[in-house]
Scaffold this active site. Structure first.
Site, PDB file in Angstrom:
ATOM      1  N   ASN A 282      80.179  26.627 -44.030  1.00 35.18           N
ATOM      2  CA  ASN A 282      80.244  25.551 -43.033  1.00 35.18           C
ATOM      3  C   ASN A 282      79.101  25.754 -42.037  1.00 35.18           C
ATOM      4  OD1 ASN A 282      80.858  23.722 -41.048  1.00 35.18           O
ATOM      5  ND2 ASN A 282      82.755  24.709 -40.395  1.00 35.18           N
ATOM      6  N   TRP A 283      78.098  24.910 -42.174  1.00 38.94           N
ATOM      7  CA  TRP A 283      76.906  25.088 -41.334  1.00 38.94           C
ATOM      8  C   TRP A 283      77.073  24.512 -39.930  1.00 38.94           C
ATOM      9  CZ3 TRP A 283      72.521  23.465 -45.290  1.00 38.94           C
ATOM     10  CH2 TRP A 283      72.514  24.402 -46.327  1.00 38.94           C
ATOM     11  N   LYS A 284      78.152  23.807 -39.694  1.00 37.83           N
ATOM     12  CA  LYS A 284      78.407  23.203 -38.379  1.00 37.83           C
ATOM     13  C   LYS A 284      77.183  22.384 -37.940  1.00 37.83           C
ATOM     14  CE  LYS A 284      81.647  26.899 -37.621  1.00 37.83           C
ATOM     15  NZ  LYS A 284      82.335  27.814 -36.735  1.00 37.83           N
TER      16      LYS A 284
ATOM     17  N   HIS B  59      89.079  21.021 -38.633  1.00 38.53           N
ATOM     18  CA  HIS B  59      88.505  22.286 -38.173  1.00 38.53           C
ATOM     19  C   HIS B  59      88.880  22.503 -36.706  1.00 38.53           C
ATOM     20  CE1 HIS B  59      85.616  25.334 -37.015  1.00 38.53           C
ATOM     21  NE2 HIS B  59      85.536  25.628 -38.296  1.00 38.53           N
TER      22      HIS B  59
ATOM     23  N   GLU C  49      87.236  23.408 -34.263  1.00 39.75           N
ATOM     24  CA  GLU C  49      86.273  22.831 -33.311  1.00 39.75           C
ATOM     25  C   GLU C  49      86.496  21.330 -33.158  1.00 39.75           C
ATOM     26  OE1 GLU C  49      82.887  24.565 -35.234  1.00 39.75           O
ATOM     27  OE2 GLU C  49      83.607  26.529 -34.575  1.00 39.75           O
TER      28      GLU C  49
ATOM     29  N   GLU D 273      92.100  29.725 -40.231  1.00 40.96           N
ATOM     30  CA  GLU D 273      91.010  30.175 -39.363  1.00 40.96           C
ATOM     31  C   GLU D 273      91.565  30.414 -37.956  1.00 40.96           C
ATOM     32  OE1 GLU D 273      86.968  28.802 -41.031  1.00 40.96           O
ATOM     33  OE2 GLU D 273      87.694  27.202 -39.769  1.00 40.96           O
TER      34      GLU D 273
ATOM     35  N   GLY E 181      83.446  32.774 -34.774  1.00 42.57           N
ATOM     36  CA  GLY E 181      82.200  32.962 -34.038  1.00 42.57           C
ATOM     37  C   GLY E 181      82.248  34.076 -33.008  1.00 42.57           C
TER      38      GLY E 181
ATOM     39  N   SER F 204      84.610  34.881 -38.604  1.00 37.93           N
ATOM     40  CA  SER F 204      83.744  36.068 -38.613  1.00 37.93           C
ATOM     41  C   SER F 204      83.758  36.820 -39.948  1.00 37.93           C
ATOM     42  CB  SER F 204      84.107  37.002 -37.448  1.00 37.93           C
ATOM     43  OG  SER F 204      83.888  36.344 -36.224  1.00 37.93           O
TER      44      SER F 204
ATOM     45  N   GLY G 137      81.182  30.552 -41.444  1.00 39.17           N
ATOM     46  CA  GLY G 137      80.305  29.834 -40.524  1.00 39.17           C
ATOM     47  C   GLY G 137      78.968  30.562 -40.416  1.00 39.17           C
ATOM     48  N   GLY G 138      78.816  31.340 -39.361  1.00 40.10           N
ATOM     49  CA  GLY G 138      77.538  32.009 -39.049  1.00 40.10           C
ATOM     50  C   GLY G 138      76.882  32.696 -40.233  1.00 40.10           C
TER      51      GLY G 138
END
Ligand code: 13P
Length: 258
Positions: free
Chosen positions: A9-11, A95, A97, A167, A173, A213, A234-235
């Site tokens: 997931n590149w957001k 998600h 976010e 999640e 993150g 993470s 993510g990251g």
């Protein structure tokens, strides 16, 4: 047997050019990897370009969100048909976010989920508790409610395509991952609720990913847990090399000697 599924997931990251480079590198890193399902979730603007690079690979393409209506006066939204046209087969729904910053509710996620299943998507429905909810011992109750409300009256045969992503918000993150035991405990609960809602066969076949993470260093221990069937990353998915190391968690080295 559940095929592990790894999502990147590149957001809100990457220009079109950067997105192309990342998937070109990812292609090279993982080759024609078997026994796992790999999906990238670029921003909307990069979907078309990424689709072209992924042609004739096993890597799937997905969107980070979608609206439930097929068309209409909904300024700023994107429809399932537009996403199908752009080459998406997967879609992330709910998600944290989106829930936290954009007012996404279980009711809205439920509508999106129904539309996604009807139109042939593989939906990844996200659930997870906040830190204060965990501290107060409410984590399981929060996740159970999210899951029940998101899956309300979702019982078509297509539900077999559903993927759940657990999640925990406090792990996203932050560099702080849930321990494999914490994650397994919640995944078990999710599977028990799926059993109650959808029956034995579906509960045994629906995949539950962990997200928060995830790194090359912690994926192996997470994947050892019986109810963890992959990861939503993510990251660490922004760099092809680290995402590939997660995907190839069973092998120490990637295809190329790194
Ligand atoms: P991080 O891997 O950056 O913690 O993000 C997880 C996530 O939100 C994936 O959807």
């Amino acid at each position: 047997m559940r095929t592990p599924i790894f999502g990147g997931n590149w957001k809100m990251h990457k220009t079109v050019k950067e997105a192309i480079h990342t998937v070109e590198d990812l292609k090279e890193e993982i080759g024609n990897i078997e026994e796992v399902e790999v999906v990238v979730f670029p921003p909307f603007t990069a979907l078309n370009a990424v689709k072209a690079v992924l042609k004739e690979t096993q890597i799937g393409l997905g969107a980070q969100n979608m609206y439930w209506e097929e068309k209409g006066a909904y300024t700023g939204e994107i429809s399932p048909l537009m996403l199908l046209e752009a080459g998406c087969r997967y879609v992330i729904l709910g998600h944290s976010e989106r829930r936290g910053y954009f007012g996404e509710t279980n009711l809205r996620i439920n509508k999106k989920l129904k539309a996604a299943l009807e139109l042939g998507f593989v939906p990844l429905v996200c659930v997870g508790e906040k830190l204060e909810e965990r501290r107060k011992g409410k984590a399981k109750g929060v996740v159970a409610t999210q899951l029940r409300e998101c899956l309300e009256k979702v019982n078509s045969p297509e539900v077999q395509r559903l993927v759940i992503a657990y999640e925990p918000v406090w792990a996203i993150g932050t560099g702080e991952t849930a321990t494999p035991q914490q994650a397994q405990e919640m995944h078990r609960l999710i599977r028990d609720i799926l059993l109650e809602l959808l029956g034995e066969e579906l509960a045994a076949s629906i995949r539950i990913q962990y997200g928060g993470s995830v790194k090359p260093e912690n994926i192996k221990d997470l994947m050892r847990q019986p109810d963890i069937d992959g990861a939503l990353v993510g990251g660490a998915s922004l760099q092809a090399r680290s995402f590939a190391r997660i995907i190839r968690y069973k092998n120490k080295n990637s295809l190329r000697n790194i």
